[in-house]
Design an enzyme around this catalytic site. Structure first.
Site, mmCIF file in Angstrom:
data_model
loop_
_atom_site.group_PDB
_atom_site.id
_atom_site.type_symbol
_atom_site.label_atom_id
_atom_site.label_comp_id
_atom_site.label_asym_id
_atom_site.label_seq_id
_atom_site.Cartn_x
_atom_site.Cartn_y
_atom_site.Cartn_z
ATOM 1 N N GLY A 24 -2.274 -5.292 -12.712
ATOM 2 C CA GLY A 24 -1.633 -4.837 -11.483
ATOM 3 C C GLY A 24 -0.270 -4.220 -11.705
ATOM 4 O O GLY A 24 0.510 -4.091 -10.772
ATOM 5 N N LYS A 55 -1.718 0.094 -10.977
ATOM 6 C CA LYS A 55 -0.943 0.857 -9.995
ATOM 7 C C LYS A 55 -1.014 2.370 -10.222
ATOM 8 O O LYS A 55 -1.026 3.140 -9.274
ATOM 9 C CB LYS A 55 0.528 0.435 -10.057
ATOM 10 C CG LYS A 55 0.827 -0.852 -9.312
ATOM 11 C CD LYS A 55 1.096 -0.559 -7.847
ATOM 12 C CE LYS A 55 1.539 -1.778 -7.068
ATOM 13 N NZ LYS A 55 0.626 -2.911 -7.094
ATOM 14 N N ASP A 131 1.019 -4.094 -1.197
ATOM 15 C CA ASP A 131 2.332 -4.358 -1.792
ATOM 16 C C ASP A 131 3.047 -3.043 -2.077
ATOM 17 O O ASP A 131 2.417 -1.990 -2.214
ATOM 18 C CB ASP A 131 2.182 -5.174 -3.094
ATOM 19 C CG ASP A 131 1.281 -4.498 -4.125
ATOM 20 O OD1 ASP A 131 0.278 -3.873 -3.718
ATOM 21 O OD2 ASP A 131 1.569 -4.571 -5.330
ATOM 22 N N ASP A 132 4.363 -3.136 -2.155
ATOM 23 C CA ASP A 132 5.239 -2.019 -2.526
ATOM 24 C C ASP A 132 4.991 -0.753 -1.717
ATOM 25 O O ASP A 132 4.793 0.341 -2.279
ATOM 26 C CB ASP A 132 5.079 -1.699 -4.031
ATOM 27 C CG ASP A 132 5.575 -2.848 -4.896
ATOM 28 O OD1 ASP A 132 5.984 -3.871 -4.330
ATOM 29 O OD2 ASP A 132 5.551 -2.718 -6.126
ATOM 30 N N TYR A 176 4.955 -10.240 0.059
ATOM 31 C CA TYR A 176 4.121 -11.067 -0.818
ATOM 32 C C TYR A 176 4.916 -12.124 -1.570
ATOM 33 O O TYR A 176 4.409 -12.776 -2.477
ATOM 34 C CB TYR A 176 3.319 -10.200 -1.797
ATOM 35 C CG TYR A 176 4.168 -9.212 -2.579
ATOM 36 C CD1 TYR A 176 4.842 -9.599 -3.719
ATOM 37 C CD2 TYR A 176 4.269 -7.894 -2.163
ATOM 38 C CE1 TYR A 176 5.615 -8.700 -4.434
ATOM 39 C CE2 TYR A 176 5.045 -6.982 -2.861
ATOM 40 C CZ TYR A 176 5.719 -7.388 -3.994
ATOM 41 O OH TYR A 176 6.487 -6.500 -4.686
ATOM 42 N N ASP A 242 6.799 -4.414 -16.616
ATOM 43 C CA ASP A 242 6.830 -2.990 -16.264
ATOM 44 C C ASP A 242 8.164 -2.552 -15.678
ATOM 45 O O ASP A 242 8.403 -1.370 -15.499
ATOM 46 C CB ASP A 242 5.668 -2.624 -15.315
ATOM 47 C CG ASP A 242 5.612 -3.487 -14.065
ATOM 48 O OD1 ASP A 242 6.465 -4.381 -13.915
ATOM 49 O OD2 ASP A 242 4.714 -3.267 -13.231
ATOM 50 N N ASN A 270 -0.319 -11.208 -13.877
ATOM 51 C CA ASN A 270 -0.150 -9.756 -14.024
ATOM 52 C C ASN A 270 0.784 -9.589 -15.219
ATOM 53 O O ASN A 270 1.990 -9.672 -15.077
ATOM 54 C CB ASN A 270 0.503 -9.206 -12.749
ATOM 55 C CG ASN A 270 0.823 -7.722 -12.849
ATOM 56 O OD1 ASN A 270 0.071 -6.948 -13.439
ATOM 57 N ND2 ASN A 270 1.943 -7.316 -12.261
HETATM 58 C C1 GDL Z 1 5.498 -5.920 -8.005
HETATM 59 C C2 GDL Z 1 4.160 -5.290 -7.920
HETATM 60 C C3 GDL Z 1 3.455 -5.237 -9.254
HETATM 61 C C4 GDL Z 1 4.432 -5.094 -10.429
HETATM 62 C C5 GDL Z 1 5.359 -6.273 -10.374
HETATM 63 C C6 GDL Z 1 6.350 -6.380 -11.504
HETATM 64 C C7 GDL Z 1 3.153 -7.285 -6.878
HETATM 65 C C8 GDL Z 1 2.275 -7.824 -5.809
HETATM 66 N N1 GDL Z 1 3.322 -5.950 -6.909
HETATM 67 O O1 GDL Z 1 6.130 -6.098 -7.017
HETATM 68 O O2 GDL Z 1 2.568 -4.165 -9.216
HETATM 69 O O3 GDL Z 1 3.751 -5.069 -11.636
HETATM 70 O O4 GDL Z 1 6.092 -6.214 -9.177
HETATM 71 O O5 GDL Z 1 7.173 -5.256 -11.596
HETATM 72 O O6 GDL Z 1 3.679 -8.028 -7.650
#
Ligand code: GDL
Length: 694
Positions: A24, A55, A131-132, A176, A242, A270
């Site tokens: 994710g 993403k 999200d985002d 979230y 990320d 994630n």
């Molecule tokens: C986030 C993003 C995710 C990302 C992470 C870390 C969620 C639900 N969404 O907000 O895609 O990888 O931060 O940067 O976590």
């Protein structure tokens, strides 16, 4: 504690416990081969789910309406079937939130069409992610729905029913994590609407108190569950990297009590964008998921700081690293490397003296260079690697020790500025620090020679970066100890690009207030609000007062008149005016409490007191703050601004003059790191000159 593959997953209340990985993150998605490899690992370690949500995959988010081409379909079909083969539940997620109009039936139809297509690929589990995204609705949606939550819930329920109410259907809310809820979780109208209106068969993703949660407490989950009216599925960003290209996380799954297990519907991690280094993240999550009061894995040998009776992050990490070591040792390159293996074979098998190409292997003759032989990677190397790249809010033990030791060596290096001998303790600790640095270099060398190149390539930038960082720290300590050339790596007039690391983003960060105080190592409490502003002529009296007060200093200090003059005395005392744009004062609630002044060309002022100025360091700075300013950051900030003004004036370097009695400023300049003591001919005995190139 049992190994990941050896225990059966414990059934949780309300259907099976979802455990596994969410792809994710932002950035390059994993390849189909890597995902297939992931399914194998999940199966081996007892994890049961994979959530497909990359993403930056075109058709997952940006072009969510577009159907898959026959070629793409073929790949997804193969992937879904690979997941099945390995008993991993494949959940297909779609993120329409960037531009969907919730109230338009054609948009909802597009969503259904896309998910119907994925259903024909064999997928049975789905997810809608919000999200985002922008929280402001478009006018059409505002007309149709009473809130954003109502819009999302209406569309999600409709799609869920359209798909025949799948056994697994996940929803990711826009709020979230607790930090996103206004005013808080229990009073969030968004979450209450989601909890009340989302059909009960739909599960909800939640990242904990923050996007990247340091800890997730049982109380916080109780609170959100009561609002959501169901146990959440944790989308855990603990290992996600990320958001920072210099970090990767190789520490164990941690700071989530196993008491959470019966209170959650599941946990999906994630992890890092790089596939192979996620071995530790996923392996330790698997160990955590199996921790259970009835599973007989109570940990009786727990350390004091490890409160959880059923899971020890430390042991889980050791288990993971031991397995990972095996993987490092297995070659993943067809035909590659195996001189060591070949040599072994050759020594045991006379007939195999021919290589695949028919040539005999090169054997150096007498007096020739011996063949390069690499030492094999060890478990300790991997422990060190994990310590250096541990977790987002925590460095591993060795990394912490290295930072503490460097800090101590810096703080106790006054002897260096006084040009006297080091104490035995300083020398011995400097040597230990050097040994730790050497261990990092050796780890790097052995890692670079590991047969499994895919893992190495994923780690390469990070280990290179830490090797350079450690190299700089090592050179710095040598300089403090009077060995080595200060200018060699740290103060070079014309450094190589790796002498100023971090690029533009690094520059920005260094210019922002608070740089260096928000690091993970030290967090001094912020006690006062300081403001820095340009010096004006009205400040002359205040600046002079501070100068005189600091000169009086502690009792017993030699009165100023009796001390040899410094060039900077004229500047602080108001007899010489600072250069334009080169004078700042800092104020707190009581008034001016410090200053930083400079002369871009100090030669004329120096000449007045029969001193000469080095061609390499033509500019002079003087900084002083009252003792009530205990936080070093305003002084650092003033210095940063001043140095950048001096640099813009075209100067090559800056010096400052410090009396031995001015411990605070000696300490300040030593800790800045860039200023080094320089030898100046004819300097009074108790005066130190420190300088830096610009
Ligand atoms: C986030 C993003 C995710 C990302 C992470 C870390 C969620 C639900 N969404 O907000 O895609 O990888 O931060 O940067 O976590």
């Amino acid at each position: 504690m049992s190994t990941p593959g050896s225990a059966k997953g414990r059934p949780r209340s309300g259907g099976r416990f979802i455990s596994g990985v969410v792809e994710g993150f932002y950035g390059r998605p994993w390849t189909m081969e890597q995902r297939t490899e992931l399914f194998k690992r999940e199966q081996k370690w007892g994890l049961n789910t994979y959530l497909y949500a990359p993403k930056d995959d075109y058709k997952h988010r940006m072009y969510w309406r577009d159907l898959y081409s026959p070629e793409e379909a073929e790949q997804l079909i193969a992937l879904i079937s690979a997941a099945k083969q390995h008993n991993v539940e494949f959940i297909y997620a779609i993120s329409p939130g960037l531009d969907v109009t919730f109230s338009n039936p054609r948009e909802v139809a597009a969503l259904k069409r896309k998910l119907d297509q994925v259903k024909t690929f064999g997928c049975r589990s789905f997810s809608l992610l919000f999200d985002d995204i922008e929280t402001e609705m478009c006018p059409a949606d505002k007309d149709a729905f009473s809130s954003f939550a109502h819009a999302q819930v209406a569309v999600t329920n409709e799609v869920y029913q359209h798909l025949g109410e799948p056994e697994t259907f996940l929803f990711c809310p826009t709020d979230y994590c607790a930090a996103f809820c206004t005013p808080n979780v229990s009073q969030s109208s968004y979450l209450h609407t989601v909890g009340d209106k989302l059909l009960p068969g739909i599960d909800i993703l939640w990242t904990g108190p923050k996007v990247v949660s340091h800890k997730i407490s049982v109380e916080s989950i109780d609170e959100v569950s009561s609002v959501l009216k169901r146990a959440p599925v944790i989308w855990d960003n603990i290992h996600a990297n990320d958001y920072d290209p210099q970090r990767i996380f190789l520490g164990p799954y941690k700071d989530r009590p196993t008491e959470l297990l019966p209170k959650l519907k599941g946990v999906l991690t994630n992890p890092n964008c790089e596939f192979y280094p996620n071995f530790v993240a996923i392996h330790t999550l698997a160990t955590w998921c199996k921790a259970s009061p009835d599973g007989g894995s109570r940990d009786v040998e727990m350390g004091e700081e490890e409160q959880d009776p059923f899971y020890s992050p430390h042991k889980a990490l050791t288990l993971a690293l031991s397995d990972w070591l095996q993987e490092f040792m297995s070659t993943d390159q067809p035909g590659g490397p195996c001189r060591q293996a070949r040599l072994k074979k050759e020594s045991s098998d006379e007939e195999s003296m021919q290589t695949d190409t028919g040539e005999s292997p090169y054997v150096p003759g007498p007096g020739e260079n011996p063949l390069y032989t690499a030492e094999p990677l060890t478990l300790d190397d991997l422990k060190l690697l994990s310590d250096l790249f541990y977790l987002p809010y925590e460095y591993g033990t060795t990394a912490r020790t290295m930072l503490q030791e460097l800090d101590w060596l810096r703080n106790n290096s006054h002897a260096a500025t006084a040009q006297t001998d080091k104490t035995a303790e300083w020398c011995s600790r400097a040597q230990q620090f050097d040994n730790m640095c050497e261990a990092v270099v050796q780890m790097f060398n052995r890692l670079s020679n590991a047969p499994n190149r895919s893992i190495l390539y994923d780690l390469y930038n990070y280990i290179c970066d830490i090797k350079s960082g450690v190299g700089l720290a090592r050179a710095y300590v040598k300089t403090l100890g009077g060995q080595g050339q200060p200018s060699a790596q740290l103060m070079n007039d014309d450094p190589e690009p790796w002498g100023f690391r971090g690029g533009l983003s690094g520059e920005f960060q260094r210019m922002l207030p608070g740089h260096g105080i928000r690091d993970l190592f030290r967090q001094p409490p912020m006690t006062a609000v300081y403001s820095i502003r340009p010096y004006c002529s009205e400040d002359k009296t205040e600046v002079r007062k501070i100068f005189e007060e600091m000169q009086r200093g502690d009792e017993g200090r030699t009165p100023l008149m009796a001390q040899p003059p410094l060039i900077s005395d004229g500047l602080s005392g108001g007899d010489i005016s600072p250069s334009p744009q080169c004078a700042l004062v800092v104020e707190d609630e009581f008034g001016v409490c410090g200053y930083a002044l400079a002369l871009t060309d100090a030669k004329p002022a120096a000449a007045k007191i029969q001193r000469v100025v080095s061609e390499d360091f033509p500019s002079l700075v003087v900084v002083q703050v009252l003792p009530r300013v205990t936080d070093p950051s305003p002084t650092k900030r003033m210095m940063g601004q001043l140095l950048s003004s001096i640099r813009s004036s075209g100067s090559r370097g800056v010096f400052c003059e410090l009396r031995q009695s001015d411990r605070r400023m000696l300490d300040f300049f030593s800790k800045l790191g860039s200023f080094k003591p320089v030898h100046v001919h004819g300097l009074p005995e108790d005066v130190v000159v420190m300088a830096t190139s610009l």
